[in-house]
Design a protein around this motif. Structure first.
Motif, short mmCIF file in Angstrom:
data_model
loop_
_atom_site.label_atom_id
_atom_site.label_comp_id
_atom_site.label_asym_id
_atom_site.label_seq_id
_atom_site.Cartn_x
_atom_site.Cartn_y
_atom_site.Cartn_z
N ARG A 205 -20.32 -33.36 -5.98
CA ARG A 205 -20.27 -34.75 -5.47
C ARG A 205 -20.10 -34.75 -3.95
O ARG A 205 -20.72 -35.54 -3.24
N LEU A 206 -19.25 -33.85 -3.47
CA LEU A 206 -19.04 -33.76 -2.02
C LEU A 206 -20.36 -33.43 -1.30
O LEU A 206 -20.67 -33.99 -0.25
N LEU A 207 -21.13 -32.53 -1.91
CA LEU A 207 -22.41 -32.17 -1.30
C LEU A 207 -23.37 -33.36 -1.30
O LEU A 207 -23.98 -33.69 -0.27
N GLU A 208 -23.49 -34.02 -2.46
CA GLU A 208 -24.41 -35.16 -2.57
C GLU A 208 -24.02 -36.29 -1.63
O GLU A 208 -24.85 -36.86 -0.93
N GLU A 209 -22.71 -36.59 -1.61
CA GLU A 209 -22.26 -37.80 -0.91
C GLU A 209 -21.99 -37.57 0.58
O GLU A 209 -22.16 -38.47 1.39
N LYS A 210 -21.54 -36.37 0.94
CA LYS A 210 -21.16 -36.15 2.35
C LYS A 210 -21.87 -34.96 3.00
O LYS A 210 -21.59 -34.64 4.17
N HIS A 211 -22.72 -34.30 2.25
CA HIS A 211 -23.47 -33.16 2.80
C HIS A 211 -22.55 -32.05 3.34
O HIS A 211 -22.78 -31.52 4.42
N VAL A 212 -21.52 -31.77 2.57
CA VAL A 212 -20.61 -30.67 2.94
C VAL A 212 -20.65 -29.63 1.81
O VAL A 212 -20.47 -29.98 0.64
N VAL A 213 -20.89 -28.37 2.18
CA VAL A 213 -20.95 -27.29 1.18
C VAL A 213 -19.59 -26.60 1.06
O VAL A 213 -19.06 -26.08 2.05
N THR A 214 -19.04 -26.62 -0.15
CA THR A 214 -17.88 -25.80 -0.49
C THR A 214 -18.25 -25.13 -1.82
O THR A 214 -19.25 -25.49 -2.43
#
Ligand code: PLP
Length: 386
Positions: free
Chosen positions: A338-347
């Motif tokens: 969700r973080l990737l989809e919504e904020k474009h941050v890779v963890t």
């Protein structure tokens, strides 16, 4: 058509590659995904590689690696009080091949190999590819992500062949205390186990404590294989040079297997690695200083800005923060995707490193302070939106 080798279906795909792959094509991505230094290799090391090629060193090298590099590696152990000679060292294609050859030399079908959970996920594939059985031992946040001697003891069976330890650890940044290692090594001696110690991050250590290798403890040298390399400390991931150091009988078997895998490492890379090891070490100190600043910034932003929904212990080594996200109510996978989809941050989801990684996400801080500030601001907004 006849079926392909079954071993391939037992080997998991990398969770890191999966989520990083998903970010390709997205715009304005901040990545804490790959565990690789963002620095290019220090110039003097690059020049040593170039000089080697200009000198015409373009041939096969010995299966064991070049004598000068084997000797320099052994000398470094001797300078730390550990008695090794060139005959105890094999040069490999990165630490990855050193691990792979160690498994080829040690693991028979049905052998159990005890691993930290969470751990560098490739260990699982490497054990399984040889018919071995990975046995995870949960290393909890409460225990600073160390494997305790009690938990190790409980996991041992008559089939246990070896314990694979990794400090400083990927993905947790854990560094074992001397007391912990002493107890763990005692259990290994009592149960006649081999120890594979992956020391890839040993120069990236941020405490006053000295780094201890399991090989330094009583009766351990003859049962320990040290795996190390140049990728992380010297920012040389692409050169692909690593090594293993251990009892001559095991190293000789690894040399024999190497002949059947990649044959040898190219000489330019070995000359560069020799220069890395024997030249001025301030290049490492400078990178370490930067990693400490980045780590402190990241841990501070996580602990102060996320409303208690994400927390992190200060890791003592490597370049990873393993952050606890249990209070968000999301699973690790839900959080990261969700973080990737919504904020474009890779963890990376903690579960990519073992079941005990549930409720955690891995950050690599081998990236700039600007990226850390921007990425963590986006994560704060993501958490506030939940
Ligand atoms: N061991 C650990 C714990 C790692 O994190 C890595 C790389 O990420 C490796 C080994 C392999 O390193 P390389 O093959 O680049 O030397």
């Amino acid at each position: 058509m006849k079926p392909l080798a079954t071993r391939c279906s037992t080997v998991p795909r990398s969770a890191i590659r999966a989520i990083v792959g998903k970010s390709y094509g997205m715009e304005n991505v901040i990545s804490f995904g790959f565990g690789q230094p963002d620095f290019t290799t220090p110039e003097r090391i690059i020049k040593a590689g170039i000089k080697s090629m200009e000198n015409g060193e373009t041939f096969y090298t010995p299966n064991a690696g070049c004598d000068y590099l084997r000797a320099a590696i052994a000398d470094e152990y001797v300078s730390r009080g550990m008695k090794y000679g060139p005959e105890n060292v094999i040069i490999t294609v990165g630490g990855a091949e050193a691990l792979c050859l160690t498994m080829l030399a040690l693991v028979d079908a049905g052998d159990e190999i005890i691993l930290q959970d969470p751990c560098f996920a490739n260990y699982i594939g490497m054990v399984r590819a040889n018919g071995g059985i990975p046995v995870p031992v949960a290393c909890t946040e409460e225990n600073d992500f160390m494997m305790t001697a009690e938990d190790l003891k409980a996991a041992i069976t008559p089939k246990t062949k070896a314990v694979l330890l990794n400090y400083p650890a990927n993905p947790t940044g854990a560094v074992a205390t001397k007391e912990n290692l002493e107890e763990v090594c005692k259990v290994c001696v009592e149960n006649d186990l081999y120890v594979i110690t992956d020391e890839m991050y040993k120069r990236l250590i941020y405490t006053e404590d000295k780094f201890y290798s399991p090989a330094e403890f009583p009766d351990m040298k003859e049962r320990t294989i040290i795996v190390d390399g140049f990728s992380k400390a010297y920012a040389m991931t692409g050169w692909r040079v690593g090594y293993a150091c251990g009892p001559e009988e095991i190293i000789n078997n690894m040399i024999k297997m190497n002949e059947n895998v990649v044959s040898c490492v190219n000489e330019a890379a070995q000359r560069a690695a020799y220069d890395a090891l024997t030249g001025d070490q301030s290049v490492v100190d400078e990178m370490v200083e930067k990693y400490i600043r980045r780590r402190d910034l990241m841990v501070k932003m996580i602990n102060e800005n996320m409303g208690g929904k994400m927390t992190a212990r200060t890791p003592k080594g490597a370049f990873y923060v393993f952050a606890n996200i249990k209070k968000t109510g999301l699973t690790s996978e839900e959080f990261c995707y969700r973080l990737l989809e919504e904020k474009h941050v890779v963890t990376v989801p903690g579960t990519g490193f073992g079941d005990s990684g549930e409720g955690f996400v891995r950050f690599s801080y081998a990236t700039s302070e600007e990226n850390i500030e921007e990425g963590l601001k986006r994560i704060q907004a993501f958490i506030e939106s939940l």
